[in-house]
Motif scaffolding. Structure first.
Motif, PDB file in Angstrom:
ATOM      1  N   THR A  36      62.374  42.151  39.089  1.00 32.14           N
ATOM      2  CA  THR A  36      63.282  43.174  38.513  1.00 32.14           C
ATOM      3  C   THR A  36      62.916  43.819  37.315  1.00 32.14           C
ATOM      4  O   THR A  36      62.023  43.601  36.525  1.00 32.14           O
ATOM      5  CB  THR A  36      64.494  42.313  38.346  1.00 32.14           C
ATOM      6  OG1 THR A  36      64.357  41.451  37.282  1.00 32.14           O
ATOM      7  CG2 THR A  36      64.910  41.263  39.479  1.00 32.14           C
ATOM      8  N   GLN A  37      63.810  44.981  37.032  1.00 31.18           N
ATOM      9  CA  GLN A  37      63.589  45.860  35.726  1.00 31.18           C
ATOM     10  C   GLN A  37      63.589  45.014  34.502  1.00 31.18           C
ATOM     11  O   GLN A  37      62.778  45.040  33.722  1.00 31.18           O
ATOM     12  CB  GLN A  37      64.409  46.846  35.742  1.00 31.18           C
ATOM     13  CG  GLN A  37      64.107  47.831  34.646  1.00 31.18           C
ATOM     14  CD  GLN A  37      62.953  48.600  34.894  1.00 31.18           C
ATOM     15  OE1 GLN A  37      62.332  49.042  36.055  1.00 31.18           O
ATOM     16  NE2 GLN A  37      62.036  48.637  33.869  1.00 31.18           N
ATOM     17  N   ALA A  38      64.607  43.919  34.579  1.00 34.30           N
ATOM     18  CA  ALA A  38      64.621  43.225  33.329  1.00 34.30           C
ATOM     19  C   ALA A  38      63.423  42.249  33.128  1.00 34.30           C
ATOM     20  O   ALA A  38      62.772  42.187  32.011  1.00 34.30           O
ATOM     21  CB  ALA A  38      65.811  42.269  33.392  1.00 34.30           C
ATOM     22  N   GLU A  39      62.936  41.751  34.317  1.00 31.23           N
ATOM     23  CA  GLU A  39      61.882  40.824  34.163  1.00 31.23           C
ATOM     24  C   GLU A  39      60.732  41.439  33.944  1.00 31.23           C
ATOM     25  O   GLU A  39      59.925  41.068  33.244  1.00 31.23           O
ATOM     26  CB  GLU A  39      61.614  40.277  35.697  1.00 31.23           C
ATOM     27  CG  GLU A  39      62.864  39.239  36.224  1.00 31.23           C
ATOM     28  CD  GLU A  39      62.597  38.451  37.587  1.00 31.23           C
ATOM     29  OE1 GLU A  39      62.918  37.413  37.579  1.00 31.23           O
ATOM     30  OE2 GLU A  39      61.942  39.378  38.248  1.00 31.23           O
ATOM     31  N   SER A  40      60.483  42.852  34.635  1.00 30.86           N
ATOM     32  CA  SER A  40      59.411  43.445  34.120  1.00 30.86           C
ATOM     33  C   SER A  40      59.351  44.013  32.837  1.00 30.86           C
ATOM     34  O   SER A  40      58.041  43.750  31.936  1.00 30.86           O
ATOM     35  CB  SER A  40      59.238  44.874  35.109  1.00 30.86           C
ATOM     36  OG  SER A  40      58.131  45.883  34.695  1.00 30.86           O
ATOM     37  N   ASP A  41      60.337  44.360  32.285  1.00 36.41           N
ATOM     38  CA  ASP A  41      60.519  44.822  30.770  1.00 36.41           C
ATOM     39  C   ASP A  41      59.990  43.612  29.730  1.00 36.41           C
ATOM     40  O   ASP A  41      59.289  43.730  28.881  1.00 36.41           O
ATOM     41  CB  ASP A  41      61.861  45.284  30.416  1.00 36.41           C
ATOM     42  CG  ASP A  41      62.248  46.637  30.960  1.00 36.41           C
ATOM     43  OD1 ASP A  41      61.061  47.290  31.603  1.00 36.41           O
ATOM     44  OD2 ASP A  41      63.364  47.238  31.084  1.00 36.41           O
ATOM     45  N   ALA A  42      60.755  42.474  29.964  1.00 33.48           N
ATOM     46  CA  ALA A  42      60.438  41.335  29.272  1.00 33.48           C
ATOM     47  C   ALA A  42      58.921  40.968  29.477  1.00 33.48           C
ATOM     48  O   ALA A  42      58.383  40.446  28.440  1.00 33.48           O
ATOM     49  CB  ALA A  42      61.299  40.211  29.859  1.00 33.48           C
ATOM     50  N   LEU A  43      58.376  40.973  30.515  1.00 27.59           N
ATOM     51  CA  LEU A  43      56.932  40.572  30.894  1.00 27.59           C
ATOM     52  C   LEU A  43      56.082  41.432  30.037  1.00 27.59           C
ATOM     53  O   LEU A  43      54.993  41.160  29.345  1.00 27.59           O
ATOM     54  CB  LEU A  43      56.555  40.490  32.335  1.00 27.59           C
ATOM     55  CG  LEU A  43      55.398  39.668  32.811  1.00 27.59           C
ATOM     56  CD1 LEU A  43      55.570  38.236  32.128  1.00 27.59           C
ATOM     57  CD2 LEU A  43      55.238  39.928  34.234  1.00 27.59           C
ATOM     58  N   VAL A  44      56.501  42.874  30.052  1.00 30.31           N
ATOM     59  CA  VAL A  44      55.472  43.828  29.092  1.00 30.31           C
ATOM     60  C   VAL A  44      55.413  43.602  28.013  1.00 30.31           C
ATOM     61  O   VAL A  44      54.593  43.581  27.104  1.00 30.31           O
ATOM     62  CB  VAL A  44      56.248  45.167  29.709  1.00 30.31           C
ATOM     63  CG1 VAL A  44      55.436  46.318  28.764  1.00 30.31           C
ATOM     64  CG2 VAL A  44      55.670  45.766  31.297  1.00 30.31           C
TER      65      VAL A  44
END
Length: 918
Positions: free
Chosen positions: A370-378
């Motif tokens: 998800t976009q939230a997961e991607s942002d947190a991972l980045v």
């Protein structure tokens, strides 16, 4: 001083009296004047008779030699003969400059260096010369020449620094142009700029070098390779074969620091380096806090550990079959098997594990986020995390990273995958190509059975070759990597299970994970890895390798920490930023010790020269004995030496001879010991086997006993020595136990007696005599840990301000001896509470069975038979004040032993007064 071979004379002019010996010879041999001859007729009646008692006309030759020898011995004794006298220090009239390296390598024999400097200062003071002192670990400043007495006080308090000389060329630039003589107390190591400073000092005047012959040992930071802890040590000079031991220390499960493992390193003959590997379980390796060379008290012999040896936190996230029957097909099964022994595994959703701040996140065939997961991972990766991804059918079928680069993938991927070795494949299964030098896997052997049958392919972008760190034999990338902020993203183009390759089935898989720092962090972080971070000191090292608190040291930039330039603003120690810890050690991973080389003609003096021994007392004693023998001989020749007179002279001669001291370790046998111990109150000390330490302990208890007699109602008799293997301990309320580094461990029977003694109310004062500054690392402290390991000792803690020892007789807050360090006593019970209106807790009548410290109390208490202190304490009036506080602590301690915590009973006073009022 006038020299005659190895013997020097402090007053050589007295030897001129030896020229008078021939005159004395003539006087002694002189014949009295012949008597006047008078003829007496009656003498004729005596003709033919013989006198049985004949009188000698001359002094016998042997008696002449005895008397001449006695006079010669007295003359030589008054001339002040000295065997192996030290050469005069600073024989010129020039100002004297003392140069001290003052780094960690000087700590191994720092007292000897201070003594040498003090001797130089005393010689300069007697000669009326001015003196200057520089320590090369300081910032270069022009030396200031002052009166030698002024600089001598500074010398006595000088301490080494936990780093080496830093800017020797800078010191050469600030030297005054006027001439002076230099004595350089060198640590024997070659530091940058030493040649420049040496030349500058030679240009100003005479230069002399003092070096210690003791070997310098240094310990490099421990590393982790091939599943073992790698330990490397250096020594200088490289001499004969030597074996040293390295202690690995850390916290046990109870949170107490102790030795967790020990390794031996052997230096071969002529070799300056030695290495070994320590095979430790991950759980034990994760507890390590430092390594240290046993018996070496210097910062260079200690290596602090950081995250490089600790287990990493790894989050595993993957889909696929989870049922028990399909466990081998699970995307994370082989990862768990490889990482469970060396890392702490975290389970959960991606958002949850990111919040747990793991060191590594592994995505096994996870295609969509998800976009939230991607942002947190980045954000997590940019902060320094390692994202490790594995391909699989889901990733191959997805459309991510086709046209645009995905920040969470190191390369763009082609649609679909590549199948090898099947009916519809492009060819046979592929082998792995050798790893290039730029790859973190370089040097790992590749098993021939490792093959790849399927993979996801990367788009042929310009930076593909740069990001490829492993490839197949045909050049197709197998593992790619790219940096992202302070972290990095790594992609295995095969699955994490055995579906697409046999790599997870091989040992190479585990080795590759270790090389990627999945289980351990890099040992030597680079400036780029620490850029933008600010570290604060948690623990620091002093020059003697002891742990000390950081004090008010400000924060340190990550770039400076990675540079590792030690100094006052960046001392060696352990630095932390959040959960990241970096150890800054004196010796770096690539440090090699080099010996200092001095120009030809520069005198180099070492501490290996024979010790100076005065001989005057021996000659005077020989002269006295010879004169006493002359008296007996003269009486014998004259016929006036009767049996009674000979006996009286023999008694006088025996009394005049030196009486051998009764050693402190001589104890009374059997019943005599019991009678002596129980007849009066006696303090006792435990025999260590070291005569000097035992004598000092006896003298210390003698001094404490005198103070008790003067100031309290306790009137102890002479202290006694106790052999814990043979003697009964129950006779003594108090035992003073000085601990030595080589003291033998008690036997099983002795331990039983000691435990019974402690349980029945006895007290033992353990004194390691190291001021408690070693943090348990001094040889004496380690020996005490071994001795105490089998003793029934309750939990102990540093003494609190409200402990009854602070008020049993005197009100005190410090407990010094000849040194001043912390002490430990029995920890109070958990329910000990403060009582309203009272400055201490209700501890009832419990008496701590042990007091542990290292302040060398016996040395401060010690007096001779006349009550005069034997050893100095500190300097001047401040030292005498410290001795007085030491006596007061001793008085409080004995009062505590004999009366219990009677002071604490004052907590009952309000209740008693209330009852009396009723």
């Amino acid at each position: 001083m006038w020299m005659l071979g190895p013997v020097g004379f402090t007053a050589p002019l007295i030897l001129m009296a030896l020229a008078a010996l021939p005159v004395l010879w003539l006087i002694l041999r002189a014949v009295p004047p012949a008597p006047i001859l008078r003829r007496f007729p009656g003498v004729a009646l005596l003709l033919g008779l013989r006198d049985k008692d004949a009188q000698t006309a001359r002094t016998p030759l042997w008696l002449l030699l005895l008397r001449a020898g006695a006079i010669a011995a007295a003359i030589i004794g008054f001339a002040g003969p000295v065997l192996n006298p030290e050469p005069p220090k600073g024989a010129t009239d020039l100002p004297l400059l003392i140069v001290v390296d003052g780094g960690w390598a000087d700590a191994r024999d720092w007292p000897r260096r201070v003594d040498q400097a003090l001797r130089l200062a005393e010689g300069a003071s007697r000669a009326g010369r001015v003196l200057a002192l520089i320590r090369l670990t300081d910032t270069p400043e022009a030396p200031v020449f002052q009166a030698a007495a002024t600089q001598g006080a500074r010398l006595a308090g000088l301490q080494p620094q936990p780093w080496g000389p830093r800017d020797l060329a800078g010191w050469a630039e600030v030297l005054p142009e006027t001439g002076f003589e230099t004595w350089w107390l060198s640590d024997g190591l070659d530091h940058p700029g030493r040649a420049d400073l040496t030349a500058a000092l030679q240009a100003r005047g005479p230069l002399s070098i003092w070096e210690s012959p003791r070997t310098v040992f240094a310990l490099a930071p421990a590393g982790f390779a091939d599943g073992k802890v790698q330990i490397r040590a250096e020594r200088l000079p490289a001499g004969a074969q030597t074996e040293i031991e390295v202690s690995a220390r850390g916290l046990d499960p109870a949170g107490i620091e102790r030795e967790l493992a020990r390794a031996s390193l052997t230096f071969a003959t002529g070799q300056s380096g030695a290495e070994t590997a320590l095979d430790l379980p991950p759980e034990l390796r994760n507890r390590l806090s430092r390594f240290e060379i046993v018996g070496q008290a210097s910062a260079g012999a200690v290596s602090l550990t950081d995250d490089s040896l600790r287990r990493a936190k790894v989050a595993l996230i993957g889909g696929g079959a989870q049922a028990e029957g399909l466990q081998l097909l699970s995307p994370t099964h082989y990862l768990r098997q490889a990482l469970a022994p060396v890392a702490d595994l975290i389970n959960g959703g991606l958002q949850d594990v990111v919040q747990a701040k793991p060191d590594v996140i592994v995505l096994a065939d996870v295609a969509r986020l998800t976009q939230a997961e991607s942002d947190a991972l980045v954000k997590w990766v940019e902060g320094g995390g390692l994202l490790l991804r594995f391909a699989g059918p889901k990733l191959a079928a997805s459309d991510i990273a086709r046209a645009e680069a995905d920040p969470l993938l190191p390369v763009r991927l082609r649609e679909g995958g590549r199948s090898l070795g099947g009916a519809m494949s492009w060819g046979d299964p592929k082998l792995l190509a050798p790893f290039p030098e730029s790859s973190p896997f370089f040097g790992l052997p590749i098993p021939p059975e490792v093959t790849v049958t399927a993979q996801v392919l990367a788009q042929p972008d310009p930076d593909l070759a740069e990001r490829s760190i492993a490839a197949l034999a045909d050049g197709t990338p197998l593992v790619t990597r790219k940096p992202l902020g302070q972290g990095q993203v790594v992609l295995f183009h095969v699955t994490a299970n055995a579906e697409w390759s046999s790599l997870p089935l091989s040992g190479l898989f585990v080795q590759m994970l270790e090389r990627l720092a999945v289980s351990t962090r890099p040992a030597a972080p680079e400036a780029a890895d620490l850029a933008g971070m600010t570290f604060t000191a948690e623990r620091l090292l002093d020059a003697f390798g002891r742990i000390r608190p950081p004090g008010g040291l400000p924060g340190v930039r990550g770039e400076d920490l990675a540079d590792g330039a030690l100094g006052p603003d960046l001392p060696p120690g352990l630095y932390a930023d959040g959960d990241r810890r970096v150890a800054l050690n004196v010796i770096g991973p690539d440090t090699r010790l080099a010996a200092a080389r001095w120009p030809d003609g520069v005198p180099v003096e070492g501490a290996e020269r024979p010790r100076e021994r005065p001989l005057g007392g021996g000659f005077l004693a020989a002269a006295l004995l010879a004169l006493m023998a002359d008296v007996i001989a003269a009486l014998w020749i004259s016929g006036r030496l009767s049996g009674g007179l000979l006996a009286r002279l023999s008694v006088l001669l025996v009394l005049a001879l030196p009486v051998a001291q009764v050693r402190a370790q001589e104890t009374l046998p059997g019943d005599d010991f019991a009678l002596a111990a129980t007849g009066e109150v006696r303090l006792a000390h435990v025999l260590t086997g070291d005569g000097r330490v035992d004598d000092l302990a006896a003298a210390g208890l003698r001094g404490l006993g005198l103070r008790l007699y003067e100031r309290t109602t306790i009137e102890p008799a002479d202290a006694m020595a106790v052999d814990i293997e043979r003697d009964e301990l129950a006779f003594f309320p108090f035992l003073y136990w000085p601990v030595t580094a080589d003291q033998p461990l008690p036997s099983v029977a002795a331990y039983q007696k000691l435990n019974q003694y402690l349980r029945s109310g006895g007290m033992i004062l353990f004194d390691t005599r190291d001021a408690g500054m070693g943090g348990g690392t001094s040889p004496e402290a380690r020996r005490l840990q071994l001795i105490a390991s089998a003793l029934d000792i309750p939990p102990i803690e540093p003494i609190s301000a409200d402990h009854v020892l602070t008020r049993t007789f005197y009100l005190i807050q410090d407990f010094p001896g000849r040194q001043n360090g912390p002490i430990w006593v029995e920890a109070p019970p958990a329910d000990a509470e403060e009582v309203e209106g009272m400055p201490f807790r209700n501890l009832n009548d419990g008496v701590t069975p042990v007091v542990v410290g290292g302040n060398d109390w016996a040395a401060a208490w010690a007096v001779d038979e006349d009550g005069i202190p034997l050893l100095p304490v500190g300097r001047g009036s401040a030292g005498e004040r410290q001795r007085e506080i030491a006596y007061r602590f001793g008085v409080n301690l004995i009062m505590h032993v004999l009366t219990g915590n009677y002071k604490s009973d004052q907590v009952h006073v309000p209740a008693l007064l209330e009852r009396l009022g009723q």
